[in-house]
Design an enzyme around this catalytic site. Structure first.
Site: not given
Length: 350
Positions: A86, A119, A210, A280
């Site tokens: 990530d 994130h 998404n 996520s």
């Protein structure tokens, strides 16, 4: 990258050099790199109904929804290595520094895997925020966290960075690889390295995407993104607190299972907590449950852990499997407490 089974080289080349390589019989394939991105959605203004304020230490609603606390008498993920591929991890965060072991950065100019976006820290908190008297608690609060930084301060990266990150995970014997990222187009080398990781015993978990608000799919179609689209990667769709598929969540025949992804409370870059939404946020719930299940079935392999996760879900759609929920919502308690070998469950994906 130096995997004997999948020799992959990333390089900056001129057009002439590319042409020469394509004519070389020793080269299997030449393909362009492609961009990828973090998969948090634009839904941060939402709040979870009846969510307690974070005044001391809180079990987030999503962690409870997957029955993680009920599994902690069996396992809290101790000894299970989980790589967060990530934007990095804020390893100074009070919730995370206890379980943080180390990591690496493949982002040019980023010398350490310290998060500079937020994130990856949020995802890491959902997986393994420690029980320490403050902040939040993750699904597997004793799992070992590794930061594999492949996305920059804007949440963007290249698939070549992800390929290098997965290669690092193979070389360092990770158990679970959590990838809350992806893209609509990916080089074939990404699938090659994912397949190698699976063959080496790693369990790969990825966000489904998404894309549904921007690109809604008709029945039996798909908008699942890569690498979640691959058969040897567990694709996770997002549900809300009422166990209903999130409107933004990608769906399709590659979806394997679902987890909470709307208004998820977890750790914030720089300290404290924040709320984020997206597949996520669903992905690390599954990665955390995998760590809990593997901790209570320590001598299992990745195939057996997959079968265990898929056979102990809570069915939310039609019995068996459907394109929104996959096999169902992951359940830490039933997975960790299972006493008999799980049945073989087919993996989805292309």
């Amino acid at each position: 990258m130096n995997q004997y089974e999948t020799p992959i080289v990333s390089a900056h080349l001129t057009d002439g050099e590319i042409d020469a390589l394509r004519k070389n019989s020793n080269i299997a394939m030449v393909e362009e790199d492609a961009p990828c991105y973090a998969l948090g959605g634009p839904f941060d203004h939402l709040t979870v109904e009846n969510q307690p304020s974070v005044q001391s230490e809180t079990i987030p609603a999503g962690v409870q929804q997957v029955n993680a606390p009920q599994a902690w008498n069996y396992s809290q993920g101790k000894g299970i290595r989980v790589a967060v591929v990530d934007t990095g991890i804020d390893f100074n965060h009070t919730d995370l520094h206890t379980n943080y072991v180390g990591g690496v950065s493949f982002v040019p100019g980023a010398l350490t895997p310290m998060d500079n976006h937020g994130h990856g820290t949020h995802c890491a908190g959902t997986i393994a925020a420690a029980i320490n008297g403050s902040g939040v608690v993750g699904v597997a609060p004793l799992a070992s966290l590794y930061a594999v930084k492949v996305l920059d301060q804007n949440g963007f990266g290249q698939f070549s960075w992800i390929i290098a990150g997965i290669d690092w995970c193979i070389q360092h014997s990770m158990h679970v690889v959590s990838m809350s990222l992806g893209g609509n187009i990916a080089p074939a080398a990404l699938e090659t390295i994912c397949n190698l990781a699976w063959s080496k015993g790693l369990l790969l978990v990825a966000a489904a995407g998404n894309s549904n608000l921007q690109n809604p799919v008709p029945p039996a179609a798909t908008n699942v993104i890569y690498p979640g689209k691959y058969k040897n990667v567990i694709a996770v769709s997002a549900i809300d607190s009422a166990n209903v598929i999130a409107p933004f969540s990608s769906r399709g025949p590659e979806v394997d299972m679902c987890a909470p992804g709307v208004s998820v409370l977890s750790d914030k870059l720089g300290g404290g907590t924040t709320v984020m939404s997206g597949t996520s946020m669903a992905c690390p719930h599954v990665a955390g449950v995998a760590a809990v299940a593997w901790g209570s079935h320590r001598f299992s392999n990745n195939e057996q852990i997959w079968n265990l996760l898929a056979s102990t879900v809570d069915h939310l759609g039609v019995p068996g499997w459907d394109l929104m929920y996959g096999y169902g919502r992951v359940n830490a308690k039933t997975a960790a407490a299972a006493m008999v070998p799980p049945p073989v469950v087919p993996k989805r994906g292309v």
